[in-house]
Design a protein around this motif. Structure first.
Motif, PDB file in Angstrom:
ATOM      1  N   LYS B 123       0.642  -1.541  -0.013  1.00  0.00           N
ATOM      2  CA  LYS B 123       0.289  -0.242  -0.007  1.00  0.00           C
ATOM      3  C   LYS B 123       1.206   1.001   0.043  1.00  0.00           C
ATOM      4  N   VAL B 124       0.493   2.440  -0.927  1.00  0.00           N
ATOM      5  CA  VAL B 124       1.106   3.797  -0.865  1.00  0.00           C
ATOM      6  C   VAL B 124       0.611   4.449   0.331  1.00  0.00           C
ATOM      7  N   ASP B 125       1.375   4.834   0.955  1.00  0.00           N
ATOM      8  CA  ASP B 125       1.638   5.662   1.867  1.00  0.00           C
ATOM      9  C   ASP B 125       2.377   7.443   1.083  1.00  0.00           C
ATOM     10  N   TYR B 126       0.488   8.475   0.548  1.00  0.00           N
ATOM     11  CA  TYR B 126       0.023   8.780  -0.012  1.00  0.00           C
ATOM     12  C   TYR B 126       0.980  10.179  -0.044  1.00  0.00           C
ATOM     13  N   ASP B 127       1.249  10.225   2.097  1.00  0.00           N
ATOM     14  CA  ASP B 127       2.547  11.693   2.209  1.00  0.00           C
ATOM     15  C   ASP B 127       3.572  11.930   1.678  1.00  0.00           C
ATOM     16  N   GLU B 128       4.102  10.198   1.555  1.00  0.00           N
ATOM     17  CA  GLU B 128       5.221   9.927   1.247  1.00  0.00           C
ATOM     18  C   GLU B 128       5.795   9.608  -0.329  1.00  0.00           C
ATOM     19  N   CYS B 129       4.864   8.988  -1.051  1.00  0.00           N
ATOM     20  CA  CYS B 129       4.750   9.232  -2.494  1.00  0.00           C
ATOM     21  C   CYS B 129       5.494  10.308  -2.641  1.00  0.00           C
ATOM     22  N   ILE B 130       6.510  10.161  -3.374  1.00  0.00           N
ATOM     23  CA  ILE B 130       7.234  11.698  -4.649  1.00  0.00           C
ATOM     24  C   ILE B 130       6.674  11.741  -5.563  1.00  0.00           C
ATOM     25  N   GLY B 131       6.272  10.332  -6.389  1.00  0.00           N
ATOM     26  CA  GLY B 131       6.254  10.212  -7.881  1.00  0.00           C
ATOM     27  C   GLY B 131       6.651  10.007  -8.838  1.00  0.00           C
ATOM     28  N   CYS B 132       7.822   9.414  -8.224  1.00  0.00           N
ATOM     29  CA  CYS B 132       9.098   9.104  -8.825  1.00  0.00           C
ATOM     30  C   CYS B 132       9.090   7.898 -10.184  1.00  0.00           C
ATOM     31  N   GLY B 133       8.100   6.987 -10.151  1.00  0.00           N
ATOM     32  CA  GLY B 133       7.804   5.572 -10.698  1.00  0.00           C
ATOM     33  C   GLY B 133       8.218   4.413 -10.593  1.00  0.00           C
ATOM     34  N   SER B 134       9.920   5.301  -9.506  1.00  0.00           N
ATOM     35  CA  SER B 134      10.587   3.474 -10.172  1.00  0.00           C
ATOM     36  C   SER B 134       9.644   2.294  -9.806  1.00  0.00           C
ATOM     37  N   CYS B 135       8.696   2.153  -8.534  1.00  0.00           N
ATOM     38  CA  CYS B 135       7.838   1.421  -8.521  1.00  0.00           C
ATOM     39  C   CYS B 135       7.304   0.496  -8.938  1.00  0.00           C
ATOM     40  N   ALA B 136       6.577   1.921 -10.155  1.00  0.00           N
ATOM     41  CA  ALA B 136       6.204   1.141 -11.299  1.00  0.00           C
ATOM     42  C   ALA B 136       6.822  -0.121 -12.165  1.00  0.00           C
ATOM     43  N   GLN B 137       7.799   1.118 -12.199  1.00  0.00           N
ATOM     44  CA  GLN B 137       8.631   0.275 -13.284  1.00  0.00           C
ATOM     45  C   GLN B 137       8.859  -1.712 -12.670  1.00  0.00           C
ATOM     46  N   ARG B 138       8.632  -2.028 -11.824  1.00  0.00           N
ATOM     47  CA  ARG B 138       9.212  -2.465 -10.916  1.00  0.00           C
ATOM     48  C   ARG B 138       8.208  -3.950 -10.956  1.00  0.00           C
ATOM     49  N   CYS B 139       6.782  -3.407 -10.883  1.00  0.00           N
ATOM     50  CA  CYS B 139       5.733  -4.692 -10.883  1.00  0.00           C
ATOM     51  C   CYS B 139       6.179  -5.280 -11.749  1.00  0.00           C
ATOM     52  N   GLN B 140       5.716  -7.163 -11.606  1.00  0.00           N
ATOM     53  CA  GLN B 140       5.523  -7.693 -12.694  1.00  0.00           C
ATOM     54  C   GLN B 140       4.488  -8.625 -12.490  1.00  0.00           C
ATOM     55  N   CYS B 170      10.820   1.110  -3.576  1.00  0.00           N
ATOM     56  CA  CYS B 170      10.857   2.699  -2.777  1.00  0.00           C
ATOM     57  C   CYS B 170      11.785   3.740  -2.441  1.00  0.00           C
ATOM     58  N   LEU B 171      12.480   4.738  -3.162  1.00  0.00           N
ATOM     59  CA  LEU B 171      13.822   5.382  -1.957  1.00  0.00           C
ATOM     60  C   LEU B 171      13.072   6.688  -1.104  1.00  0.00           C
ATOM     61  N   GLN B 172      11.446   7.083  -0.649  1.00  0.00           N
ATOM     62  CA  GLN B 172      10.796   7.318   0.129  1.00  0.00           C
ATOM     63  C   GLN B 172      10.318   6.054   1.406  1.00  0.00           C
ATOM     64  N   ASN B 173      10.869   4.812   1.028  1.00  0.00           N
ATOM     65  CA  ASN B 173       9.755   4.164   1.824  1.00  0.00           C
ATOM     66  C   ASN B 173       8.498   4.253   2.402  1.00  0.00           C
ATOM     67  N   ALA B 174       7.617   4.754   0.486  1.00  0.00           N
ATOM     68  CA  ALA B 174       6.188   4.929   1.535  1.00  0.00           C
ATOM     69  C   ALA B 174       5.986   4.264   0.832  1.00  0.00           C
ATOM     70  N   ILE B 175       6.057   2.707   0.586  1.00  0.00           N
ATOM     71  CA  ILE B 175       5.763   2.170   0.305  1.00  0.00           C
ATOM     72  C   ILE B 175       5.268   0.319   1.158  1.00  0.00           C
ATOM     73  N   ASN B 176       4.176   0.457   2.330  1.00  0.00           N
ATOM     74  CA  ASN B 176       3.956  -0.393   3.055  1.00  0.00           C
ATOM     75  C   ASN B 176       3.616  -1.447   3.177  1.00  0.00           C
ATOM     76  N   LEU B 177       4.584  -2.702   3.600  1.00  0.00           N
ATOM     77  CA  LEU B 177       3.549  -4.477   3.266  1.00  0.00           C
ATOM     78  C   LEU B 177       2.388  -4.345   4.997  1.00  0.00           C
ATOM     79  N   LEU B 178       1.556  -4.782   4.542  1.00  0.00           N
ATOM     80  CA  LEU B 178       0.101  -4.882   4.641  1.00  0.00           C
ATOM     81  C   LEU B 178      -0.141  -6.234   5.308  1.00  0.00           C
ATOM     82  N   ASP B 179      -0.591  -6.699   6.519  1.00  0.00           N
ATOM     83  CA  ASP B 179      -0.960  -7.937   6.603  1.00  0.00           C
ATOM     84  C   ASP B 179      -2.437  -8.420   6.075  1.00  0.00           C
ATOM     85  N   ARG B 180      -2.356  -9.477   5.345  1.00  0.00           N
ATOM     86  CA  ARG B 180      -3.719  -9.309   4.390  1.00  0.00           C
ATOM     87  C   ARG B 180      -4.454 -10.434   5.015  1.00  0.00           C
ATOM     88  N   GLU B 181      -4.559 -10.681   5.911  1.00  0.00           N
ATOM     89  CA  GLU B 181      -5.428 -11.233   6.765  1.00  0.00           C
ATOM     90  C   GLU B 181      -6.616 -10.255   7.574  1.00  0.00           C
TER      91      GLU B 181
END
Lengths: 79, 190
Positions: B123-140, B170-181
């Motif tokens: 999940k993206v933290d919108y306050d931290e995300c700077i929109g650099c797009g490096s995550c989008a390049q990586r998603c398989q 993510c260089l900003q640590n703006a993406i958190n991994l949440l527990d699916r359950e």
């Protein structure tokens, strides 16, 4: 709808060494697979064949046809 | 994954049979990495199937295996567990599209048993995300898009497999991994 990809086994004599179609295909349609696997034995390169596994992904860009040094690959757009 | 590497013995580095079949790279050296990890005593008998284990195997210590996983995870590989008759765990795979047949079968053809989703959801933290797009390049898995108007990345949590590659990128640590359950709508979404 699905393109017809045919690989002439008589012309494609060294599938394991060549693999040009595998590397060039933008959609990664092809696979080179052994036709038999034996215990304690490495499969002879001659027992490999190129298969158009994911042929439903083919966009008929024809890169494979151009890349094939022996002209073994033919692609026809599906009707 | 790190825990799997701690429990399993022996661990052997092997090349990926799918990568060899689909993209024709017989992996050796840094350029064509011998990427996958085979687990269990079966690895001692690899010589029985020289075709499957072409280019040989290399036995690793637990520490080396962890480092290996980390190295490739950072570079954008999806780390998956390969089972051979669940719950028997046979290996740790390093996958990307389109080499990996499991990923392809799941996202192109929706054949679920090939690949299940992970226990986490990104999940993206919108306050931290700077929109650099490096995550989008990586998603398989095609789960990340850039929201043009707000200049932030958007992760579709229903499509996310929880591999964590984006969080690493993510260089900003703006993406958190949440527990699916803990997410009621996604608990049963594997």
């Amino acid at each position: 709808m699905m393109p017809q990809i045919e690989i002439d086994k008589k012309k494609c004599t060294t599938p394991y060494e060549c693999k040009k179609c595998l590397q060039i295909c933008p959609q990664a349609v092809f696979a080179v697979a052994p036709t038999k696997i034996e215990r304690f034995k490495e499969t002879d390169p001659e027992d490999y064949e190129v298969q158009a596994v994911f042929r439903d992904k083919c966009t008929v860009y024809m890169d494979c046809v151009k890349a094939c040094p022996t002209g073994a690959v033919t692609v026809k757009a599906g009707a | 994954m790190q825990k799997t590497a701690e429990i399993a013995q022996p661990i052997a580095r092997i090349d990926c049979i799918y990568r060899r079949t689909i993209r024709a790279t017989l992996e050796d050296g840094e350029q064509r990495p011998r990427s996958c990890l085979g687990l269990g005593v079966g690895m001692f008998r690899w010589e029985e199937w020289p075709e499957r284990y072409k280019s040989g195997v290399e036995f690793l210590s637990t520490g080396e295996a962890k480092k290996h996983i980390d190295h490739w995870h950072k570079r954008g590989m999806v780390i998956t567990i390969m089972s051979f008759g669940t719950p028997y765990i046979r290996g740790i795979c390093l996958c990307d599209y389109p080499d990996c047949v499991a990923i392809r079968m799941r996202i192109d053809y929706d054949v679920k048993p090939y690949l299940f989703k992970g226990h986490e959801v990104a999940k993206v933290d919108y306050d931290e995300c700077i929109g650099c797009g490096s995550c989008a390049q990586r998603c398989q898995f095609g789960a990340i898009k850039m929201e043009v108007t707000v200049k932030k990345s958007n992760i579709d949590m229903t499509r996310c497999f929880g591999c964590g590659v984006c969080a690493y990128a993510c260089l900003q640590n703006a993406i958190n991994l949440l527990d699916r359950e803990k997410l009621p709508a996604l608990t049963e979404e594997w």
